[in-house]
Motif scaffolding. Structure first.
Motif, PDB file in Angstrom:
ATOM      1  N   LYS A   1       0.830  -1.209   0.000  1.00 33.65           N
ATOM      2  CA  LYS A   1       0.000   0.000   0.000  1.00 33.65           C
ATOM      3  C   LYS A   1       0.860   1.254   0.000  1.00 33.65           C
ATOM      4  O   LYS A   1       1.777   1.397   0.809  1.00 33.65           O
ATOM      5  CB  LYS A   1      -0.923   0.005   1.223  1.00 33.65           C
ATOM      6  N   THR A   2       0.524   2.155  -0.923  1.00 37.86           N
ATOM      7  CA  THR A   2       1.161   3.461  -0.957  1.00 37.86           C
ATOM      8  C   THR A   2       0.121   4.535  -0.666  1.00 37.86           C
ATOM      9  O   THR A   2      -1.077   4.259  -0.693  1.00 37.86           O
ATOM     10  CB  THR A   2       1.862   3.719  -2.303  1.00 37.86           C
ATOM     11  N   VAL A   3       0.580   5.741  -0.394  1.00 38.76           N
ATOM     12  CA  VAL A   3      -0.334   6.778   0.098  1.00 38.76           C
ATOM     13  C   VAL A   3      -0.527   7.895  -0.930  1.00 38.76           C
ATOM     14  O   VAL A   3       0.322   8.113  -1.796  1.00 38.76           O
ATOM     15  CB  VAL A   3       0.175   7.394   1.422  1.00 38.76           C
ATOM     16  N   SER A   4      -1.658   8.584  -0.815  1.00 36.83           N
ATOM     17  CA  SER A   4      -1.939   9.787  -1.604  1.00 36.83           C
ATOM     18  C   SER A   4      -1.656   9.551  -3.087  1.00 36.83           C
ATOM     19  O   SER A   4      -0.979  10.326  -3.746  1.00 36.83           O
ATOM     20  CB  SER A   4      -1.103  10.962  -1.084  1.00 36.83           C
ATOM     21  N   MET A   5      -2.217   8.479  -3.608  1.00 40.31           N
ATOM     22  CA  MET A   5      -1.905   7.991  -4.950  1.00 40.31           C
ATOM     23  C   MET A   5      -2.929   8.474  -5.972  1.00 40.31           C
ATOM     24  O   MET A   5      -4.121   8.502  -5.702  1.00 40.31           O
ATOM     25  CB  MET A   5      -1.892   6.452  -4.914  1.00 40.31           C
TER      26      MET A   5
END
Length: 309
Positions: free
Chosen positions: A198-202
């Motif tokens: 999971k990555t953020v602000s994508m």
């Protein structure tokens, strides 16, 4: 006893030579090209340079273009691509079509990649230069209108649906969200990554379009609004060279060291991409705090205390 002493001295000496060799190992030379964008290109370049150089694998230079189409400095702007192992493209003229690289510099980049160079198309750089045919071939997919190129959509079994020009929509995206990156093709870049992370602000680009030739999609993500699956990362073979493009790395004006750049997954990927583009290999290890499918992983904001531009 004397043998043991000599053995210990031998080990210590060997370790010293190894450490010295590591210190003097040739650094990978990276050039960031910036100068105009609807994104915060100054901070993007500064963070990219710091992330890469922190790894101790790279030395990073920046070539900034003139800022207006009629600036006489264009006459002398000539980045020497051949002096670098990797070029990171961080310009975007989507809102200023008259801002373009001179044709001689365009041809220089084409030749550099075609002859074996590595090109990293950083986030909004795939929005740029729709009227540069070779650039479209190099990036494979970009931010383009509905009638330009093919879009690639995936199903739950990772099968590709190729959407022809005129069908579907032009490139767009919804609100930024924490997206789960799903690896569909293993590669040195993502070796030892979890299958999903999971990555953020994508920003997940819907209907990225282009020639889509000699292209391999590495990972995909599900859009939070339409629940359709779109490419996130892809690589393109162009002549003898290699190109990597991704929608990761958004940095909007007003953001200061945003979560997207503090994401350990994104930072690790950026480092491994640059190493692979330069050497065709990856030695940079996956850190223990790499994100999982369920949990994000962010570096402290204080790691890069940048000021607003």
């Amino acid at each position: 006893m004397r043998i043991k002493i000599w053995y210990v001295l031998f080990v210590i000496l060997g370790c010293s030579f190894y450490a010295a060799a590591q210190r003097h190992k040739k650094l990978i030379r990276v050039l960031i090209v910036d100068g105009f964008s609807n994104h915060d290109w100054k901070q993007t370049s500064a963070l990219t340079k710091q992330i890469l150089e922190e790894s101790k694998l790279f030395t990073v230079s920046v070539s900034t273009t003139p800022g207006t189409p009629d600036d006489p400095a264009w006459e002398n702007w000539d980045p020497q691509f051949e002096n670098y192992d990797v070029v990171i493209q961080n310009t975007n003229n989507i809102q200023s079509p008259a801002l373009k690289w001179p044709v001689r510099v365009q041809q220089h980049l084409e030749r550099y990649v075609r002859d074996g160079g590595g090109l990293y198309v950083l986030h909004s750089a795939n929005n740029a230069f729709p009227d540069w045919p070779a650039y479209n071939d190099m990036i494979g997919l970009g931010w383009r209108s509905k009638d330009v190129g093919y879009a690639l959509q995936f199903d739950a079994n990772n099968h590709i649906d190729s959407i022809a020009p005129g069908q579907g929509e032009g490139t767009n995206h919804g609100e930024r969200f924490n997206a789960v990156i799903n690896i569909i093709n293993r590669h040195p870049i993502n070796m030892d990554y979890p299958q999903k992370w999971k990555t953020v602000s994508m920003e997940v680009y819907r209907y990225a379009r282009g020639p889509a030739k000699n292209l391999t999609v590495l990972s995909v993500a599900t859009d939070s609004v339409t629940h359709k699956i779109w490419p996130v990362e892809w690589i393109v073979k162009y002549g003898k060279g290699r190109v990597y493009a991704s929608s990761m790395g958004h940095l909007w004006p007003g953001d200061v060291y945003p979560p997207a750049y503090r994401c350990v997954g994104f930072e690790t990927t950026m480092i491994r991409v640059a190493e692979w583009l330069a050497t065709k290999k990856v030695t940079y290890a996956v850190p223990a705090n790499f994100p999982t499918a369920a949990n994000i992983s962010l570096r402290p904001e204080t790691d890069f205390p940048l000021k607003k531009n």
